[in-house]
Write a protein that holds these residues in place. Structure first.
Motif, PDB file in Angstrom:
ATOM      1  N   ILE A 253       0.861  -1.187   0.000  1.00  0.00           N
ATOM      2  CA  ILE A 253       0.000   0.000   0.000  1.00  0.00           C
ATOM      3  C   ILE A 253       0.891   1.229   0.000  1.00  0.00           C
ATOM      4  O   ILE A 253       1.635   1.487   0.952  1.00  0.00           O
ATOM      5  CB  ILE A 253      -0.914   0.015   1.241  1.00  0.00           C
ATOM      6  N   GLY A 254       0.848   1.982  -1.077  1.00  0.00           N
ATOM      7  CA  GLY A 254       1.660   3.186  -1.199  1.00  0.00           C
ATOM      8  C   GLY A 254       0.820   4.436  -1.054  1.00  0.00           C
ATOM      9  O   GLY A 254      -0.392   4.424  -1.262  1.00  0.00           O
ATOM     10  N   GLY A 255       1.463   5.518  -0.704  1.00  0.00           N
ATOM     11  CA  GLY A 255       0.740   6.787  -0.578  1.00  0.00           C
ATOM     12  C   GLY A 255       1.476   7.738   0.332  1.00  0.00           C
ATOM     13  O   GLY A 255       2.321   7.332   1.145  1.00  0.00           O
TER      14      GLY A 255
ATOM     15  N   LEU B 161      -0.763  -9.608   9.087  1.00  0.00           N
ATOM     16  CA  LEU B 161       0.257  -8.758   9.696  1.00  0.00           C
ATOM     17  C   LEU B 161       0.418  -7.509   8.845  1.00  0.00           C
ATOM     18  O   LEU B 161       0.696  -7.595   7.647  1.00  0.00           O
ATOM     19  CB  LEU B 161       1.590  -9.504   9.794  1.00  0.00           C
ATOM     20  N   PHE B 162       0.215  -6.349   9.463  1.00  0.00           N
ATOM     21  CA  PHE B 162       0.360  -5.075   8.752  1.00  0.00           C
ATOM     22  C   PHE B 162       1.683  -4.443   9.149  1.00  0.00           C
ATOM     23  O   PHE B 162       1.881  -4.045  10.299  1.00  0.00           O
ATOM     24  CB  PHE B 162      -0.800  -4.144   9.096  1.00  0.00           C
ATOM     25  N   LEU B 163       2.607  -4.370   8.199  1.00  0.00           N
ATOM     26  CA  LEU B 163       3.920  -3.780   8.417  1.00  0.00           C
ATOM     27  C   LEU B 163       3.926  -2.367   7.859  1.00  0.00           C
ATOM     28  O   LEU B 163       4.047  -2.149   6.650  1.00  0.00           O
ATOM     29  CB  LEU B 163       5.008  -4.622   7.736  1.00  0.00           C
ATOM     30  N   ASP B 164       3.758  -1.401   8.755  1.00  0.00           N
ATOM     31  CA  ASP B 164       3.728   0.003   8.347  1.00  0.00           C
ATOM     32  C   ASP B 164       5.157   0.517   8.170  1.00  0.00           C
ATOM     33  O   ASP B 164       6.070   0.107   8.889  1.00  0.00           O
ATOM     34  CB  ASP B 164       2.993   0.826   9.409  1.00  0.00           C
ATOM     35  N   GLU B 165       5.337   1.406   7.192  1.00  0.00           N
ATOM     36  CA  GLU B 165       6.648   1.993   6.887  1.00  0.00           C
ATOM     37  C   GLU B 165       7.697   0.901   6.658  1.00  0.00           C
ATOM     38  O   GLU B 165       8.794   0.917   7.228  1.00  0.00           O
ATOM     39  CB  GLU B 165       7.078   2.955   7.997  1.00  0.00           C
ATOM     40  N   ILE B 166       7.351  -0.024   5.779  1.00  0.00           N
ATOM     41  CA  ILE B 166       8.199  -1.175   5.475  1.00  0.00           C
ATOM     42  C   ILE B 166       9.556  -0.751   4.922  1.00  0.00           C
ATOM     43  O   ILE B 166      10.558  -1.449   5.068  1.00  0.00           O
ATOM     44  CB  ILE B 166       7.479  -2.116   4.465  1.00  0.00           C
ATOM     45  N   GLY B 167       9.624   0.413   4.293  1.00  0.00           N
ATOM     46  CA  GLY B 167      10.865   0.888   3.703  1.00  0.00           C
ATOM     47  C   GLY B 167      11.943   1.203   4.722  1.00  0.00           C
ATOM     48  O   GLY B 167      13.105   1.430   4.350  1.00  0.00           O
ATOM     49  N   GLU B 168      11.579   1.233   6.011  1.00  0.00           N
ATOM     50  CA  GLU B 168      12.552   1.562   7.059  1.00  0.00           C
ATOM     51  C   GLU B 168      13.285   0.335   7.581  1.00  0.00           C
ATOM     52  O   GLU B 168      14.205   0.464   8.381  1.00  0.00           O
ATOM     53  CB  GLU B 168      11.836   2.253   8.233  1.00  0.00           C
ATOM     54  N   LEU B 169      12.869  -0.885   7.157  1.00  0.00           N
ATOM     55  CA  LEU B 169      13.538  -2.098   7.631  1.00  0.00           C
ATOM     56  C   LEU B 169      14.972  -2.184   7.108  1.00  0.00           C
ATOM     57  O   LEU B 169      15.240  -1.843   5.957  1.00  0.00           O
ATOM     58  CB  LEU B 169      12.775  -3.345   7.182  1.00  0.00           C
ATOM     59  N   SER B 170      15.872  -2.685   7.945  1.00  0.00           N
ATOM     60  CA  SER B 170      17.261  -2.860   7.513  1.00  0.00           C
ATOM     61  C   SER B 170      17.347  -3.982   6.480  1.00  0.00           C
ATOM     62  O   SER B 170      16.477  -4.846   6.400  1.00  0.00           O
ATOM     63  CB  SER B 170      18.140  -3.205   8.716  1.00  0.00           C
ATOM     64  N   LEU B 171      18.418  -3.983   5.700  1.00  0.00           N
ATOM     65  CA  LEU B 171      18.601  -5.004   4.664  1.00  0.00           C
ATOM     66  C   LEU B 171      18.674  -6.407   5.264  1.00  0.00           C
ATOM     67  O   LEU B 171      18.183  -7.377   4.684  1.00  0.00           O
ATOM     68  CB  LEU B 171      19.851  -4.699   3.846  1.00  0.00           C
TER      69      LEU B 171
ATOM     70  N   LEU C 223       0.445  -7.401   4.769  1.00  0.00           N
ATOM     71  CA  LEU C 223       0.102  -6.129   4.127  1.00  0.00           C
ATOM     72  C   LEU C 223       1.186  -5.144   4.544  1.00  0.00           C
ATOM     73  O   LEU C 223       1.484  -5.016   5.739  1.00  0.00           O
ATOM     74  CB  LEU C 223      -1.268  -5.623   4.586  1.00  0.00           C
ATOM     75  N   ALA C 224       1.799  -4.487   3.591  1.00  0.00           N
ATOM     76  CA  ALA C 224       2.891  -3.551   3.887  1.00  0.00           C
ATOM     77  C   ALA C 224       2.527  -2.177   3.350  1.00  0.00           C
ATOM     78  O   ALA C 224       1.843  -2.050   2.328  1.00  0.00           O
ATOM     79  CB  ALA C 224       4.195  -4.035   3.269  1.00  0.00           C
ATOM     80  N   ALA C 225       2.970  -1.145   4.061  1.00  0.00           N
ATOM     81  CA  ALA C 225       2.686   0.233   3.634  1.00  0.00           C
ATOM     82  C   ALA C 225       3.969   1.047   3.636  1.00  0.00           C
ATOM     83  O   ALA C 225       4.878   0.800   4.438  1.00  0.00           O
ATOM     84  CB  ALA C 225       1.647   0.868   4.557  1.00  0.00           C
ATOM     85  N   THR C 226       4.022   2.008   2.735  1.00  0.00           N
ATOM     86  CA  THR C 226       5.188   2.895   2.669  1.00  0.00           C
ATOM     87  C   THR C 226       4.808   4.208   2.016  1.00  0.00           C
ATOM     88  O   THR C 226       3.925   4.265   1.151  1.00  0.00           O
ATOM     89  CB  THR C 226       6.334   2.243   1.876  1.00  0.00           C
ATOM     90  N   ASN C 227       5.485   5.280   2.461  1.00  0.00           N
ATOM     91  CA  ASN C 227       5.337   6.566   1.764  1.00  0.00           C
ATOM     92  C   ASN C 227       6.536   6.833   0.858  1.00  0.00           C
ATOM     93  O   ASN C 227       6.664   7.904   0.284  1.00  0.00           O
ATOM     94  CB  ASN C 227       5.162   7.714   2.768  1.00  0.00           C
ATOM     95  N   ARG C 228       7.427   5.836   0.759  1.00  0.00           N
ATOM     96  CA  ARG C 228       8.585   5.948  -0.130  1.00  0.00           C
ATOM     97  C   ARG C 228       8.272   5.318  -1.488  1.00  0.00           C
ATOM     98  O   ARG C 228       7.375   4.494  -1.610  1.00  0.00           O
ATOM     99  CB  ARG C 228       9.788   5.235   0.466  1.00  0.00           C
ATOM    100  N   ASP C 229       9.052   5.700  -2.472  1.00  0.00           N
ATOM    101  CA  ASP C 229       8.996   5.041  -3.771  1.00  0.00           C
ATOM    102  C   ASP C 229       9.959   3.862  -3.702  1.00  0.00           C
ATOM    103  O   ASP C 229      11.177   4.025  -3.833  1.00  0.00           O
ATOM    104  CB  ASP C 229       9.405   6.004  -4.886  1.00  0.00           C
ATOM    105  N   LEU C 230       9.434   2.657  -3.462  1.00  0.00           N
ATOM    106  CA  LEU C 230      10.305   1.497  -3.251  1.00  0.00           C
ATOM    107  C   LEU C 230      11.078   1.113  -4.510  1.00  0.00           C
ATOM    108  O   LEU C 230      12.146   0.501  -4.414  1.00  0.00           O
ATOM    109  CB  LEU C 230       9.490   0.312  -2.739  1.00  0.00           C
TER     110      LEU C 230
ATOM    111  N   ARG D 192       7.982  -9.638  -4.031  1.00  0.00           N
ATOM    112  CA  ARG D 192       7.140 -10.501  -3.212  1.00  0.00           C
ATOM    113  C   ARG D 192       5.985  -9.718  -2.585  1.00  0.00           C
ATOM    114  O   ARG D 192       4.866 -10.212  -2.460  1.00  0.00           O
ATOM    115  CB  ARG D 192       7.974 -11.135  -2.098  1.00  0.00           C
ATOM    116  N   LEU D 193       6.275  -8.486  -2.171  1.00  0.00           N
ATOM    117  CA  LEU D 193       5.264  -7.666  -1.496  1.00  0.00           C
ATOM    118  C   LEU D 193       4.286  -7.020  -2.460  1.00  0.00           C
ATOM    119  O   LEU D 193       3.114  -6.815  -2.139  1.00  0.00           O
ATOM    120  CB  LEU D 193       5.946  -6.577  -0.666  1.00  0.00           C
ATOM    121  N   SER D 194       4.766  -6.674  -3.630  1.00  0.00           N
ATOM    122  CA  SER D 194       3.950  -5.873  -4.544  1.00  0.00           C
ATOM    123  C   SER D 194       3.243  -6.717  -5.591  1.00  0.00           C
ATOM    124  O   SER D 194       3.107  -6.304  -6.745  1.00  0.00           O
ATOM    125  CB  SER D 194       4.815  -4.807  -5.225  1.00  0.00           C
ATOM    126  N   VAL D 195       2.782  -7.900  -5.186  1.00  0.00           N
ATOM    127  CA  VAL D 195       1.998  -8.723  -6.109  1.00  0.00           C
ATOM    128  C   VAL D 195       0.754  -7.959  -6.557  1.00  0.00           C
ATOM    129  O   VAL D 195       0.349  -8.005  -7.709  1.00  0.00           O
ATOM    130  CB  VAL D 195       1.596 -10.053  -5.429  1.00  0.00           C
TER     131      VAL D 195
END
Length: 504
Positions: free
Chosen positions: A213-215, A283-293, A324-331, A347-350
């Motif tokens: 989920i982007g936005g 499981l809703f992972l908000d701000e998924i872009g902040e996870l470490s590699l 379900l993952a969300a981010t405000n970044r352009d992944l 995997r996330l953006s099916v």
């Protein structure tokens, strides 16, 4: 009977034509207004101890965004409990839910008011409310005539709700309904971008796909996640939330996957992680872009194989979790920059969803403002929270860079300021209540003050709107005095104000 056969036939035709069209109920209540001679009417759907407006006529637009809990509105509660036509005395002391919400009428102290409960069998499914400024406006209409109209409308509303259930898991496609008793939020909106998002939510909810989920910040990505879960086959199981941006690296793995006793200093007992808690749920992972590699690699393994390993444990546990993952970044950009794993992204953006910013759904601003006003009224124990016509125009003219969250906070702050300046429990929000730290500059900056280019018509309308609002404010909302101050004929001013959205 005072109703002609032609009039009743017109109502029946309005109800049955284009049965799935969203404007059908709007056409109906306009027809009823003409037939019954009422000044305001509303068709309401009943759900979870509250009435939700479906269509209105003669009422301020923000009514469509309001939710009327029965416990807070005695007249609506009386209609819900009556089982038959309710005629309120013209001088009834019960507060009217539309007091201050009929343009041009500051008070509904003495007026005609009817309530028609709508049933499907023995089940209450909605209500029609009719208001007239003349205390004897509905005296000539018999209960038998009104019951006939209520029966026609009940059948049409029930058919519409059944069709909506067949088309989706939602009862009403323009809302993701919350429970009034728990204070759950709703996705409010009738604009094309929101309706499209609703359709996409319905499609993906029925599957078991992972969703990205982007936005922008404040658009309502968490509400989208809740809607997907509520409409899925996992709805009876947990929806577990985790904000990835708030996870310190030292505890992030334990939060996701759990740990066993003694796995590290301070691990004094076994602990389940979010994946284990969400087993058979979402499981809703908000701000998924902040996870470490490194954590991204471990998350990828769970998505691939469906097993997790607690920190300090050699054994693996099988889990069945929808992510379900969300981010405000352009992944995609993050992948190119090496900050996000490409395989995890895919995997996330099916089934990716994009939540539109508020500036792309202008017509929803006033509905959302009405929704937040009603929330504030209930929380603060106020009798009413009303938006003035100038305030509605003021809110509609802003770009809302902070999106729905900014609008919510602006309304709450304005209600606090207006209540402090009010003598009673009735609060009217005016443009000056949206000031920053007491400064005269409004938090709602008009579009014409922004740097982006606009066409000449937009710029002219914005200038006229601002000039009228300022003059109206300086003349204490006296339209005749405002017309004189602007050197305009008062009738021309009223027409211009309506075109600019300053009057209903």
């Amino acid at each position: 009977m005072s109703f002609s056969t032609e009039a009743l036939a017109k109502i029946a035709i309005e109800l049955q034509s284009d049965i799935g069209h969203p404007d059908r109920f709007s056409r109906l209540i306009i027809t009823l207004r003409e037939l019954l001679g009422c000044d305001a009417s509303a068709l309401l759907r009943y759900e979870a101890h509250q009435f939700i407006p479906l269509a209105i006529d003669g009422l301020a637009k923000d009514v469509l965004g309001r939710r009327f809990a029965l416990q807070a509105h005695p007249r609506l509660e009386a209609i819900a409990r009556a089982g038959d036509i309710v005629r309120f005395p013209a001088d009834s002391t019960l507060p009217d839910p539309y007091d201050g919400l009929i343009p041009g009428q500051e008070s509904l102290k003495v007026h005609a008011c009817l309530g028609l409960p709508l049933f499907a069998g023995q089940n209450l499914i909605g209500a029609l409310t009719l208001d007239g400024m003349d205390a004897h406006q509905f005296d000539s209409h018999s209960d038998e005539e009104l019951r006939l109209i209520a029966a026609l409308v009940s059948g049409a509303l029930n058919n519409a709700l059944l069709i909506a259930r067949l088309e989706s898991q939602n009862v009403l496609m323009t809302n993701v309904s919350g429970d009034a008793t728990t204070g759950a939020q709703e996705m409010i909106g009738l604009s094309a971008p929101v309706v499209q998002l609703q359709k996409e939510i319905e499609i993906v909810a029925a599957s078991d796909l992972n969703v990205l989920i982007g936005g922008e910040t404040g658009t309502g990505k968490e509400l989208v996640a809740k809607a997907i879960h509520q409409q899925s086959s996992r709805a009876a199981n947990p929806l577990v939330y985790l904000n990835c941006a708030a996870l310190p690296e030292s505890v992030a793995e334990s939060e996701l996957f759990g740990h066993v006793k003694g796995a590290f200093t301070g691990a004094i007992s076994h602990r389940s992680g979010k994946f284990e808690i969400a087993d058979n749920g979402t499981l809703f992972l908000d701000e998924i872009g902040e996870l470490s590699l490194s954590l991204q690699a471990k998350l990828l393994r769970v998505l691939q194989y469906g097993d997790i390993q607690r920190v300090g444990d050699d054994r693996s546990l099988r889990v069945n979790v929808r992510v379900l993952a969300a981010t405000n970044r352009d992944l995609r950009e993050e992948v190119l920059a090496g900050r996000f794993r490409a395989d995890l992204f895919h995997r996330l953006s099916v089934f990716p969803l994009s939540v539109p910013p508020l500036r792309e759904r202008d017509e929803d601003v006033i509905l959302l403002a009405g929704y937040f006003c009603e929330q504030c009224r209930a929380r603060m124990g106020l009798s009413s929270v009303i938006l003035s016509a100038a305030t509605r125009a003021h809110l509609a003219s802003y770009r809302w860079p902070g999106n729905v969250r900014e609008l919510e906070h602006a309304i709450h702050r304005a209600v606090v300021l207006a209540r402090a300046a009010s003598d009673g429990a009735d609060v009217t929000l005016k443009p000056q209540h949206f000031a920053i730290h007491g400064e005269p500059v409004s938090v709602v900056q008009p579009r014409e003050m922004q740097t982006e280019a606009v066409n000449l018509r937009e710029a002219t309308d914005a200038f006229q709107r601002q000039a009228i609002m300022q003059a109206l404010e300086s003349q204490q909302n006296n339209w005749a005095a405002t017309a004189r101050a602007l050197s305009l004929d008062v009738a021309n001013l009223h027409r211009l104000a309506k075109r600019l959205g300053l009057k209903d």
